[in-house]
Design an enzyme around this catalytic site. Structure first.
Site, short mmCIF file in Angstrom:
data_model
loop_
_atom_site.label_atom_id
_atom_site.label_comp_id
_atom_site.label_asym_id
_atom_site.label_seq_id
_atom_site.Cartn_x
_atom_site.Cartn_y
_atom_site.Cartn_z
N GLY A 164 0.79 -1.23 0.00
CA GLY A 164 0.00 0.00 0.00
C GLY A 164 0.82 1.27 0.00
N ARG A 291 -3.78 -14.61 -3.33
CA ARG A 291 -5.23 -14.53 -3.11
C ARG A 291 -5.89 -14.08 -4.40
NH1 ARG A 291 -5.57 -9.12 -3.43
NH2 ARG A 291 -3.98 -7.84 -2.39
#
Length: 447
Positions: A164, A291
């Site tokens: 991030g 994921r």
């Protein structure tokens, strides 16, 4: 196949997984905080369990409560969605200890790829091209200067456990390096509890290209093509498309083949995304997400393959439903992330949606869990929906996107819809001529 799947997430991704389960005839359980009691996925699930108050740490990140919900409801598998516990190796291990299947890779593979330094070492060993830089964590300024001199300035310092954009600093000269190193380590320690950082060559105008991969856990791997996620703000993706306007067929096949082989050699199970910076015809590994990605619908649009179905199939031991030669790429797709934010300042805008109308027509898909009258809580990510548009080619896709954005109505809160209406009319975007710095420069000019 599983009898009952617990969905350990919220919002649009929880609803997305729930729909896939229903199509496969699998019973669903959702967990929710008190703030999400009226959420759409809670309304539509076969069963729901409240697991705590609004703060994520007390609900969606509370492993004990989620495992208890599995045992109470008899769920034999958990789909983590993305975010929250989706890349938490401890969670995967605990579920395994309770004989509950984690719909994702093994805890060991999550750990390897969750550590940016170990992930880079592993990628290099598997034949994936990497960005020139340090082989491991860098702690001394002298060592940092030596490495930077070898690979050449500018360099970027990154948190090993980061993401991030936190713990990430650029040094353009040796004079910048000391403060950049100190700042990155301080940010990394505060954000992730681990101040380890590493150094890489900083590319000037790269694209962000990621390859969607799947492994069956038994030595087979495939790729589903690439996505271009170069339109970013503060390292957060805003607009994604497949295939990338920057790649040709030969480059697409080459990097896809490298990634599929790496996944097979790793013995990886389930969905994963291998992310690269791409510049001057070269790919440089940056990380792997173990994921499902937010932007997976654009891959589904051009392949016609339901990736959540595939995740469930692989996790249940059924293996991959397709071979590489079965995967065909059809047309072009673009996804816009619609956030509950001011379109200029990006300040979050929670509140009640007074009117919600989604676009329709050929090639239009909207993944969202909100509705008219729904109250956006202030506790979670600001994503309220994703607009996915598919066309026979990029030109047709852009035409449909422009029309779909004009039809999309969200009243009562501020959203980023006006930003996308501006972008779809921009000449650089229309030509596919942008890099990872383009959006922030564009927004700076608009201020």
């Amino acid at each position: 196949m599983f009898q009952k799947i617990l969905i350990a997430n919220r919002g649009e991704i929880a609803l997305r997984v729930l729909r896939a389960c229903k199509e496969l005839g699998i019973q669903t359980v959702v967990v929710h905080s008190t703030a999400d009691a009226d959420a759409m996925h809670v309304r539509l699930a076969d069963e729901s369990v409240c697991i705590g108050p609004p703060p994520s740490r007390d609900s969606y990140l509370n492993i004990h409560q989620i495992v208890a919900a599995c045992e109470i409801t008899g769920a034999d598998a958990v789909h983590p969605g993305y975010g929250f516990l989706s890349e938490n190796a401890k969670f995967a291990d605990i579920l395994a200890a309770h004989n509950i299947t984690f719909i994702g890779p093994s805890g060991d593979h999550i750990r390897i790829m969750g550590d940016k330094i170990e992930a880079k070492r592993t990628a290099k060993r598997l034949g994936i091209p990497v960005v020139p830089g340090s082989d491991g964590a860098v702690t001394e300024e002298k060592e940092a200067k030596r490495i930077a001199a070898e690979i050449g300035y500018p360099v970027i310092i990154k948190a090993s456990a980061g993401g991030g954009g936190r713990g990430m600093k650029v040094a353009h000269t040796e004079a910048d390096l000391e403060i950049a190193l100190q700042t990155a380590r301080s940010e990394a320690g505060a954000a992730f509890g681990d101040d380890a950082v590493y150094i890489e060559k900083y590319l000037q105008k790269p694209r962000h290209i990621e390859v969607q991969v799947f492994g069956d856990g038994f030595g087979r791997g495939v790729h589903f093509g690439e996505r271009d996620c170069s339109l970013q703000r503060r390292h957060q993706k805003v607009w994604e498309e497949a295939n990338s306007p920057a790649l040709n067929a030969e480059e697409r096949s080459r990097i896809g083949g490298i990634c599929a082989k790496a996944i097979a050699d790793l013995g990886y199970s389930g969905a994963g995304t291998i992310e690269f910076l791409y510049e001057n015809g070269e790919f440089y590994f940056i990380e792997m997400n173990t994921r499902l990605q937010v932007e997976h619908p654009v891959t589904e649009a051009i392949t016609g393959i339901d990736l959540v179905h595939e995740q469930i199939r692989v996790a249940s031991g059924g293996g991959l439903s397709v071979k590489q030669e079965d995967i065909k790429f059809n047309g072009h797709a673009i996804e816009c992330r619609i956030n509950a934010e001011d379109p200029r300042t990006f300040t979050p805008s929670p509140g009640t949606i007074t009117h919600f109308h989604t676009p329709g027509g050929l090639g239009i898909r909207v993944d969202s869990g909100v509705y008219s009258g729904y109250k956006i809580p202030p506790y979670y990510d600001s994503l309220i929906g994703k607009l996915i548009v598919h066309g026979r080619n990029r030109v047709e896709c852009m035409m449909r996107l422009r029309r779909a954005l004009d039809e999309f109505v969200v009243d009562g809160i501020k959203t980023t819809l006006p930003l996308f209406r501006d972008l779809v009319g921009n000449a650089d975007i229309a030509n596919g001529d942008y890099d990872i710095h383009w959006l922030e420069k564009y927004l700076a000019k608009e201020e």
